[in-house]
Design a protein around this motif. Sequence first.
Motif: not given
Length: 562
Positions: A413, A415-416, A419, A440-443
């Motif tokens: 993922d 974005k995660e 981060q 950043c888009p999720d998932a």
Amino acid sequence: MLSVYFVLTLIVTVGQIFTEYLNAKSHIESELQTLKNTFSTSLTRAIWELNTLQAKSIAEGLMELPIVDGVQIRDENANYISDIGRTSSQPMEPVTTGVMRDHPGGTFGYSFPLIFEFSGRTSQVGDVTLYSSFEIIFGRIEVGIFFLIGNAFIKTAFLIFLFLNAFRRMLTEPLSELTEQISHFDTGRLEQSKLHVRLEDENELKVLQDAYNHLIDDLIHFQDQLNQTQQELRDANQKLDEQNISLEQEVARKTASLSKIMLDLEQQKDELLHNQKELRQENESRRKIEEELRKRNDELAESMQTLKMAKDQLVESERMASLGGLVAGIAHDVNTPLGVGVTAASFLEERLKGLQQAFDDKTLTSKTMASFLNEGQQTATLLLTNLNRASELIASFKQVAVDQTSEAERDVDLKEYIQEIIQSLAPNFKKTRHKIELDCPDALEVRCAPGVIAQIITNMIMNSLIHGFENKNSGTIKIKVSEKDGEIEIDYQDNGKGLPRQLLNKLFEAFFTTRRGRGGSGLGTHIMYNLVTQTLKGQIQASSEEGKGLRYQIQFPARRDN
């Protein structure tokens, strides 16, 4: 011809024997079917009346017939009442219609049901199988087989006799006479060497005789021509002798001229040997120069190999230095919550000892207990909060550190993960007011080696921190991630001091750095370029203006086909 006739005779004879066998087998099968009409009525009544002895007696009577080799009689439950002679095992199902079957061991049989009619109703009381064999068929056709074989043998022997007699009269005897006359061939008496064989017909031997006699005539003609040619050759030899005398005189004159030419050639030979000696010395000198050049080339190749190994070691050192900086930052950042946790635990331990002392002295009051519970709850909350903070930092560092040292691919993922990378780099920004903004888009998932993403993001952020924000306490980094047609696009910008155009063209070159002599290796951007183009199979571009920051645009496929 005899071989073809023999093969045809053999095929025809075998075909006739096989035809006789099929006809005999068909007659026997018809006779077995006829026996059904003769014995089925009495046999059906005997089984209906449960007269087993009579059924066995009928079976023994059937065995006396020449065409019967075996008899099987079964009741309506497929149990054998009689099984005598050469027989084979039958299926458990009762026979409902007359059927002819071939069996192993050279036997065949006719099976038919036994139907009893009573008061207009029919009932199957059992079935019968009559067996016959190949020996019975052969016994019927034995005489015919011997007759066919004898007939074929007699015809073949008679034909061989006729052929041999015709060959001897028409071929062997004329050929022997021709061979004998040819053996008396004499080149000195060609006319008497012609063939004269008595042949009754105009056949191939007559053609051979005429061709041989014609060859003798040609030899006689060629012999006459040869004699004439020999006379002409003798005349030509006489003229040749006269020409040889004239030629010897001419050779003598030419020899004198040739001697002079040989003297000139000898002088030229001496000059040529001198030139060869000089050329040999020059070649020796060139060979030494070539050996020296080859030696220098070998030394250069070794230097290139050493340089390549040094470059690989520098690249690995850069990666480990990045990981070492990450370790130092995380260790400093984790130390604070752990210190608070240790202090809280020590305070809680001290209060527990005081409570235990009051309990032992029987001076414990409700007010003291309430105060302890209040302080214990606050201390536990403080301890849990700081331990969770340390756990989050260590988990983030562990994931990023493992990914940077591993090349295994997995689904990430994006974005995660970015981060987590930013969180692992947070200690480097504690003493500054720099900000990192992530869009950043999720998932948004990609499949790659996560360490590649971590190395690229880390290099870009650390380059901004070390180079872009040099002598600057407040800077902004913007990271925008998007997906389009299966391609991941990362747009990275900072508002640092930027690069001039002449240095921007060298940004991705190995060992290029603006901090030469101040700890910069010049491999960070080079490693980042190789990771994007080779590992991720993507593209990377950099743009900058002096004083307006640096921008990276990265594009790579979300999933690579293996």
